[in-house]
Design a protein around this motif. Structure first.
Motif, PDB file in Angstrom:
ATOM      1  N   GLY A  39     -27.926 -24.004   8.727  1.00 47.10           N
ATOM      2  CA  GLY A  39     -27.363 -23.154   7.674  1.00 47.10           C
ATOM      3  C   GLY A  39     -28.223 -23.075   6.422  1.00 47.10           C
ATOM      4  O   GLY A  39     -27.701 -22.989   5.313  1.00 47.10           O
ATOM      5  N   LYS A  40     -29.525 -23.102   6.598  1.00 51.71           N
ATOM      6  CA  LYS A  40     -30.429 -23.062   5.441  1.00 51.71           C
ATOM      7  C   LYS A  40     -30.253 -21.765   4.653  1.00 51.71           C
ATOM      8  O   LYS A  40     -30.276 -20.674   5.207  1.00 51.71           O
ATOM      9  CB  LYS A  40     -31.873 -23.192   5.907  1.00 51.71           C
ATOM     10  CG  LYS A  40     -32.891 -23.203   4.780  1.00 51.71           C
ATOM     11  CD  LYS A  40     -34.306 -23.401   5.337  1.00 51.71           C
ATOM     12  CE  LYS A  40     -35.342 -23.433   4.224  1.00 51.71           C
ATOM     13  NZ  LYS A  40     -36.709 -23.651   4.763  1.00 51.71           N
ATOM     14  N   THR A  41     -30.058 -21.918   3.346  1.00 52.47           N
ATOM     15  CA  THR A  41     -29.930 -20.770   2.454  1.00 52.47           C
ATOM     16  C   THR A  41     -30.841 -20.981   1.255  1.00 52.47           C
ATOM     17  O   THR A  41     -30.800 -22.029   0.609  1.00 52.47           O
ATOM     18  CB  THR A  41     -28.477 -20.605   1.964  1.00 52.47           C
ATOM     19  OG1 THR A  41     -27.618 -20.457   3.092  1.00 52.47           O
ATOM     20  CG2 THR A  41     -28.354 -19.388   1.070  1.00 52.47           C
ATOM     21  N   VAL A  42     -31.673 -19.996   0.965  1.00 49.63           N
ATOM     22  CA  VAL A  42     -32.594 -20.070  -0.169  1.00 49.63           C
ATOM     23  C   VAL A  42     -32.160 -19.076  -1.228  1.00 49.63           C
ATOM     24  O   VAL A  42     -32.000 -17.885  -0.962  1.00 49.63           O
ATOM     25  CB  VAL A  42     -34.044 -19.786   0.269  1.00 49.63           C
ATOM     26  CG1 VAL A  42     -34.974 -19.836  -0.929  1.00 49.63           C
ATOM     27  CG2 VAL A  42     -34.490 -20.773   1.334  1.00 49.63           C
ATOM     28  N   SER A  43     -31.942 -19.591  -2.447  1.00 49.11           N
ATOM     29  CA  SER A  43     -31.575 -18.747  -3.571  1.00 49.11           C
ATOM     30  C   SER A  43     -32.454 -19.124  -4.752  1.00 49.11           C
ATOM     31  O   SER A  43     -32.249 -20.149  -5.403  1.00 49.11           O
ATOM     32  CB  SER A  43     -30.088 -18.938  -3.921  1.00 49.11           C
ATOM     33  OG  SER A  43     -29.742 -18.141  -5.028  1.00 49.11           O
ATOM     34  N   GLY A  44     -33.465 -18.307  -5.001  1.00 43.32           N
ATOM     35  CA  GLY A  44     -34.435 -18.641  -6.048  1.00 43.32           C
ATOM     36  C   GLY A  44     -35.196 -19.897  -5.663  1.00 43.32           C
ATOM     37  O   GLY A  44     -35.808 -19.964  -4.595  1.00 43.32           O
ATOM     38  N   SER A  45     -35.146 -20.904  -6.509  1.00 43.68           N
ATOM     39  CA  SER A  45     -35.842 -22.160  -6.223  1.00 43.68           C
ATOM     40  C   SER A  45     -34.933 -23.180  -5.537  1.00 43.68           C
ATOM     41  O   SER A  45     -35.366 -24.290  -5.207  1.00 43.68           O
ATOM     42  CB  SER A  45     -36.388 -22.770  -7.522  1.00 43.68           C
ATOM     43  OG  SER A  45     -35.320 -23.039  -8.425  1.00 43.68           O
ATOM     44  N   ALA A  46     -33.665 -22.811  -5.321  1.00 48.40           N
ATOM     45  CA  ALA A  46     -32.691 -23.734  -4.719  1.00 48.40           C
ATOM     46  C   ALA A  46     -32.547 -23.473  -3.222  1.00 48.40           C
ATOM     47  O   ALA A  46     -32.412 -22.328  -2.788  1.00 48.40           O
ATOM     48  CB  ALA A  46     -31.343 -23.595  -5.398  1.00 48.40           C
ATOM     49  N   THR A  47     -32.581 -24.548  -2.442  1.00 48.49           N
ATOM     50  CA  THR A  47     -32.364 -24.468  -1.000  1.00 48.49           C
ATOM     51  C   THR A  47     -31.187 -25.354  -0.622  1.00 48.49           C
ATOM     52  O   THR A  47     -31.141 -26.528  -0.984  1.00 48.49           O
ATOM     53  CB  THR A  47     -33.611 -24.931  -0.222  1.00 48.49           C
ATOM     54  OG1 THR A  47     -34.726 -24.121  -0.605  1.00 48.49           O
ATOM     55  CG2 THR A  47     -33.389 -24.805   1.277  1.00 48.49           C
ATOM     56  N   THR A  48     -30.221 -24.788   0.077  1.00 48.13           N
ATOM     57  CA  THR A  48     -29.039 -25.548   0.485  1.00 48.13           C
ATOM     58  C   THR A  48     -28.892 -25.486   2.005  1.00 48.13           C
ATOM     59  O   THR A  48     -29.444 -24.603   2.665  1.00 48.13           O
ATOM     60  CB  THR A  48     -27.765 -25.010  -0.175  1.00 48.13           C
ATOM     61  OG1 THR A  48     -27.596 -23.626   0.181  1.00 48.13           O
ATOM     62  CG2 THR A  48     -27.849 -25.131  -1.686  1.00 48.13           C
ATOM     63  N   TYR A  49     -28.123 -26.454   2.530  1.00 55.03           N
ATOM     64  CA  TYR A  49     -27.885 -26.539   3.968  1.00 55.03           C
ATOM     65  C   TYR A  49     -26.392 -26.747   4.205  1.00 55.03           C
ATOM     66  O   TYR A  49     -25.667 -27.190   3.317  1.00 55.03           O
ATOM     67  CB  TYR A  49     -28.677 -27.700   4.592  1.00 55.03           C
ATOM     68  CG  TYR A  49     -30.165 -27.604   4.363  1.00 55.03           C
ATOM     69  CD1 TYR A  49     -30.990 -26.968   5.278  1.00 55.03           C
ATOM     70  CD2 TYR A  49     -30.748 -28.140   3.212  1.00 55.03           C
ATOM     71  CE1 TYR A  49     -32.357 -26.870   5.070  1.00 55.03           C
ATOM     72  CE2 TYR A  49     -32.119 -28.045   2.992  1.00 55.03           C
ATOM     73  CZ  TYR A  49     -32.913 -27.405   3.926  1.00 55.03           C
ATOM     74  OH  TYR A  49     -34.263 -27.312   3.707  1.00 55.03           O
ATOM     75  N   THR A  50     -25.934 -26.462   5.435  1.00 51.99           N
ATOM     76  CA  THR A  50     -24.538 -26.656   5.799  1.00 51.99           C
ATOM     77  C   THR A  50     -24.386 -27.984   6.522  1.00 51.99           C
ATOM     78  O   THR A  50     -25.016 -28.205   7.562  1.00 51.99           O
ATOM     79  CB  THR A  50     -24.042 -25.518   6.713  1.00 51.99           C
ATOM     80  OG1 THR A  50     -24.193 -24.270   6.035  1.00 51.99           O
ATOM     81  CG2 THR A  50     -22.582 -25.717   7.080  1.00 51.99           C
TER      82      THR A  50
END
Length: 201
Positions: free
Chosen positions: A148-159
């Motif tokens: 669930g990798k999501t990149v928003s600007g400089s932030a990367t999040t996972y599920t």
């Protein structure tokens, strides 16, 4: 058809349930031998996907509750004729999804086709690994993980996998409890490396 929110005792799907915009609350499990697409499934009890003479397909955006989803169609002479597929985008803590014999479970995505494609590309096939005639590349069940990798600007999040996902190849629910991902002997784990946290973030 599209449905509003649904609440029921037992869920039984033999044809198609198109509830991809709905919350479905199920109090005592049930059976999916057809195709079900559900936005949010609030499940209590055991929901069987597939049976000894039928395969089922279940896609869920978010799984809530303390329920147990078990995928299990039988073999035909030791070979997979048609397998069951369960794809769950997000699992709640306390929920469990198990890939029994001849089945494929995906976590981190509700797109069953994505998991099917990854399995096909793996070079493995579903078959009864206990049979002497099983091919060398046989596995009895599969778990596919999309991080669930999501990149928003400089932030990367996972599920995160908050519930419990298993591949056991069992012919009935094993009632194992825990969290994370468990893969038994004869089963296959596929991880989409492009979607998971490989740097400990």
């Amino acid at each position: 058809a599209k449905y509003g929110d649904i609440s029921m005792g037992t869920l039984t799907v033999e044809g198609t349930l198109a509830a991809d915009k709905s919350t479905v609350k199920v109090a005592s499990g049930g059976t999916v031998n057809g195709v079900a697409n559900i936005k949010t499934l609030d499940l209590t009890g055991t929901l069987n996907v597939g049976a000894k003479d039928a395969a089922g397909s279940l896609s869920v955006g978010e799984l809530k509750g303390s329920g147990y989803i078990f995928a299990d169609p039988a073999w035909v002479n030791g070979v997979s004729n048609e397998h069951s597929v369960v794809a769950v985008g997000k699992l709640a803590s306390g929920s469990t999804v198990e890939a029994g014999r001849n089945s494929l479970v995906a976590v981190g995505t509700s797109n069953a086709a994505e998991a099917e494609t990854a399995f096909k590309q793996s070079g493995f096939v579903l078959a009864d690994t206990n049979e002497e005639t099983a091919p060398w590349n046989a596995v009895n069940s599969v778990v596919y993980v999309n991080g669930g990798k999501t990149v928003s600007g400089s932030a990367t999040t996972y599920t995160a996998v908050d519930g419990y996902v298993l591949a056991t190849g069992a012919d009935e629910g094993t009632a194992k409890t825990g969290d994370g991902v468990y893969v038994d002997d004869g089963a296959l784990l596929i991880i989409d490396a492009a979607t998971v946290d490989t740097e400990g973030n």
